[in-house]
Motif scaffolding. Structure first.
Motif, mmCIF file in Angstrom:
data_model
loop_
_atom_site.group_PDB
_atom_site.id
_atom_site.type_symbol
_atom_site.label_atom_id
_atom_site.label_comp_id
_atom_site.label_asym_id
_atom_site.label_seq_id
_atom_site.Cartn_x
_atom_site.Cartn_y
_atom_site.Cartn_z
ATOM 1 N N VAL A 96 1.000 -0.971 -0.413
ATOM 2 C CA VAL A 96 0.147 -0.062 0.054
ATOM 3 C C VAL A 96 0.800 1.420 0.251
ATOM 4 N N SER A 97 0.259 2.704 -0.377
ATOM 5 C CA SER A 97 0.913 3.787 -0.202
ATOM 6 C C SER A 97 1.402 4.539 1.333
ATOM 7 N N GLN A 98 2.399 4.358 1.382
ATOM 8 C CA GLN A 98 2.972 5.851 2.896
ATOM 9 C C GLN A 98 1.795 6.202 3.405
ATOM 10 N N SER A 99 1.359 6.580 2.359
ATOM 11 C CA SER A 99 -0.111 7.415 3.097
ATOM 12 C C SER A 99 -0.998 6.660 3.582
ATOM 13 N N THR A 100 -1.415 5.858 2.605
ATOM 14 C CA THR A 100 -2.397 5.010 3.941
ATOM 15 C C THR A 100 -1.856 4.310 5.071
ATOM 16 N N VAL A 101 -0.474 3.872 5.019
ATOM 17 C CA VAL A 101 -0.078 3.116 6.446
ATOM 18 C C VAL A 101 -0.269 4.951 7.567
ATOM 19 N N SER A 102 -0.319 5.684 7.438
ATOM 20 C CA SER A 102 -0.157 6.981 7.780
ATOM 21 C C SER A 102 -1.467 7.122 8.274
ATOM 22 N N VAL A 155 13.790 26.914 -2.103
ATOM 23 C CA VAL A 155 12.837 26.400 -0.909
ATOM 24 C C VAL A 155 12.233 25.492 -1.061
ATOM 25 N N GLU A 156 11.872 25.854 -2.663
ATOM 26 C CA GLU A 156 11.082 24.702 -2.923
ATOM 27 C C GLU A 156 11.224 23.025 -2.638
ATOM 28 N N GLU A 157 12.805 23.023 -2.661
ATOM 29 C CA GLU A 157 12.938 21.719 -2.765
ATOM 30 C C GLU A 157 12.989 21.130 -1.304
ATOM 31 N N ALA A 158 13.484 22.303 -0.237
ATOM 32 C CA ALA A 158 13.459 22.139 1.424
ATOM 33 C C ALA A 158 12.282 22.015 1.766
ATOM 34 N N THR A 159 11.304 23.106 1.486
ATOM 35 C CA THR A 159 9.894 22.203 1.991
ATOM 36 C C THR A 159 9.475 20.522 1.886
ATOM 37 N N LEU A 173 8.029 15.585 3.171
ATOM 38 C CA LEU A 173 8.183 13.972 3.161
ATOM 39 C C LEU A 173 8.847 13.401 4.167
ATOM 40 N N ALA A 174 9.092 14.283 5.380
ATOM 41 C CA ALA A 174 9.554 13.486 6.446
ATOM 42 C C ALA A 174 9.359 13.095 7.289
ATOM 43 N N ASN A 175 7.951 13.994 7.868
ATOM 44 C CA ASN A 175 7.152 13.794 8.133
ATOM 45 C C ASN A 175 6.081 12.867 8.388
ATOM 46 N N PRO A 232 7.686 18.610 -8.920
ATOM 47 C CA PRO A 232 9.251 17.537 -8.492
ATOM 48 C C PRO A 232 9.296 17.032 -8.721
ATOM 49 N N GLU A 233 9.839 16.236 -8.644
ATOM 50 C CA GLU A 233 10.368 14.811 -8.930
ATOM 51 C C GLU A 233 9.986 13.566 -7.544
ATOM 52 N N ALA A 234 9.980 14.720 -6.517
ATOM 53 C CA ALA A 234 9.936 14.389 -5.296
ATOM 54 C C ALA A 234 8.587 13.941 -4.660
ATOM 55 N N LEU A 235 7.808 14.223 -5.472
ATOM 56 C CA LEU A 235 6.471 14.153 -5.140
ATOM 57 C C LEU A 235 5.823 13.137 -5.892
ATOM 58 N N ALA A 236 6.266 12.408 -6.791
ATOM 59 C CA ALA A 236 5.907 11.072 -6.836
ATOM 60 C C ALA A 236 6.206 10.129 -5.647
ATOM 61 N N ARG A 237 6.570 10.149 -5.018
ATOM 62 C CA ARG A 237 6.533 9.784 -3.658
ATOM 63 C C ARG A 237 4.777 9.412 -2.641
ATOM 64 N N VAL A 238 3.844 10.524 -3.046
ATOM 65 C CA VAL A 238 2.759 10.778 -1.905
ATOM 66 C C VAL A 238 2.144 11.649 -3.137
ATOM 67 N N PRO A 239 0.937 10.814 -2.559
ATOM 68 C CA PRO A 239 -0.286 11.475 -3.620
ATOM 69 C C PRO A 239 0.005 13.151 -3.036
ATOM 70 N N THR A 240 -0.335 13.772 -4.179
ATOM 71 C CA THR A 240 -0.218 14.766 -5.003
ATOM 72 C C THR A 240 -1.598 15.136 -5.502
ATOM 73 N N VAL A 241 -1.530 16.506 -5.713
ATOM 74 C CA VAL A 241 -2.983 16.783 -6.643
ATOM 75 C C VAL A 241 -2.757 18.097 -6.937
ATOM 76 N N LEU A 242 -3.161 18.910 -8.000
ATOM 77 C CA LEU A 242 -2.667 19.993 -8.535
ATOM 78 C C LEU A 242 -3.555 21.262 -8.282
ATOM 79 N N LEU A 243 -3.661 22.465 -8.163
ATOM 80 C CA LEU A 243 -4.567 23.038 -8.182
ATOM 81 C C LEU A 243 -3.984 24.442 -8.520
ATOM 82 N N ASN A 244 -4.713 24.347 -9.379
ATOM 83 C CA ASN A 244 -4.871 26.267 -11.273
ATOM 84 C C ASN A 244 -3.933 25.704 -11.577
#
Length: 344
Positions: free
Chosen positions: A10-16, A104-108, A113-115, A134-146
């Protein structure tokens, strides 16, 4: 959590969601929940928070990344919608404004992801545009707004600007106007292009000719609305109605009419766009088009929660069906257009 997600498929989000006892709103199956808890127990994870007490609200977090939030009222309203929807799902919304700075975006993103309580991320922009996620967001569910990508590999929501431009122009046509001026925003922007497209489509639908002499480019500011209205009214055959691509330019248009000794809507009808707070307080109150920022914020979070709750693994994540929505921009009728007015 990464180890549990891998073993459970399952996804890490589901585990959370499971480990933080927040499965009610996400509609996870009991089978998935039991599987995650079993593997967590086998790996030595201690479920210290699982008691008979009432579940604690706000145990999980949704990240909200936006390039800018202080230069326009629009992203603030989207944040309000996202925050309200997040709380209804027992999550808190954490907002980060990056000012478009890649570092700033990368650090954010790294901090998010560490939370371990992170459910997913809403990735937003201040104005509608294409983005490189950013490629890193492929690791978690992500939705684009606007915003959106060419690959359409993330669910996204944006305003239906063509329909909004069509609704505004059609309303003016139904009010009896056949010479309708259009003051656009900056023409390179998606919103300006699509509102102009809606304007032209409405004219074509009504069998009215498009007259380029009735179109002016602006910059979204009231001063430009003022100047371009004076320019339009100086035409040999001036318009009887002016559609401004945002409310600030419409405010300038109203001021220009006053300088010319004319009144809206008696002499010239004025149509705005966005439904900013100021539209309620102009004289007369401004008929305009609602930019559905609040509803888009809610949709983004609801969709994110649904995707986070869907069982997925590396083999199915990319194939998961994504949703792509252009949200309706409805008309808000006030007093700057009179429906009974006939063409002059």
């Amino acid at each position: 959590m990464t180890d549990i997600a891998k073993l459970a498929g399952v996804s890490q989000s589901t585990v959370s969601l499971v480990l933080n006892n927040n499965v009610g709103s996400a509609k996870l199956s009991e089978k998935t929940r039991a599987k995650v808890l079993k593997i967590a127990s086998e790996l030595g994870y201690r479920l210290t928070h699982r008691t008979t007490a009432a579940p604690q609200r706000g145990r999980n977090m949704i990240g909200y990344i936006v390039d800018s939030i202080s230069t326009s009222p629009h992203p603030v309203v989207s944040v309000d919608g996202a925050r309200d929807a997040a709380w209804e799902h027992d999550c808190v919304l954490s907002v980060f404004a990056t000012r478009g700075d890649p570092e700033v975006e990368e650090a954010t993103i790294n901090a998010l992801l560490a939370n371990p309580t992170l459910v997913g991320v809403v990735y937003s922009t201040i104005f509608t545009r294409k983005v490189e996620v950013p490629e890193a967001l492929a690791r978690v569910p992500t939705v684009l707004l606007n915003c959106y990508t060419d690959e359409r590999n993330f669910s996204h929501v944006e305003p239906g600007e063509v329909g909004g431009g069509h609704n505004a122009t059609e309303y003016l046509i139904n009010a009896g106007h056949t010479r309708i001026g259009f003051i656009n925003g900056e023409p390179w922007m998606d919103a300006a292009k699509d509102r102009f497209k809606g304007y032209r489509q409405a004219l074509a639908t009504a069998d009215l000719p498009f007259d380029p002499r009735l179109v002016r480019d602006g910059d979204w500011m009231s001063g430009t609305g003022f100047e371009q209205t004076l320019s339009l009214m100086a035409e040999p055959r001036p318009p009887t109605a002016i559609f401004c691509a945002n409310d600030l330019m419409a405010l300038g248009a109203l001021e220009a009419l006053k300088q010319l000794g004319l009144k809206a809507p008696d002499d010239v009808a004025i149509m705005g766009y966005d439904d900013q707070e100021i539209a309620r307080h102009t004289h007369p109150p401004l008929t305009t088009v609602l930019l559905p920022n609040y509803e888009m914020g809610r949709w983004a979070v609801d969709t994110l929660i649904a995707e986070a709750a869907s069982p997925e693994d590396a083999a199915t994540q990319g194939a998961q069906r994504k949703r792509h929505i252009k949200m309706e921009c409805p008309l808000v009728v006030r007093e700057s257009v009179v429906c009974s007015q006939s063409d002059q």
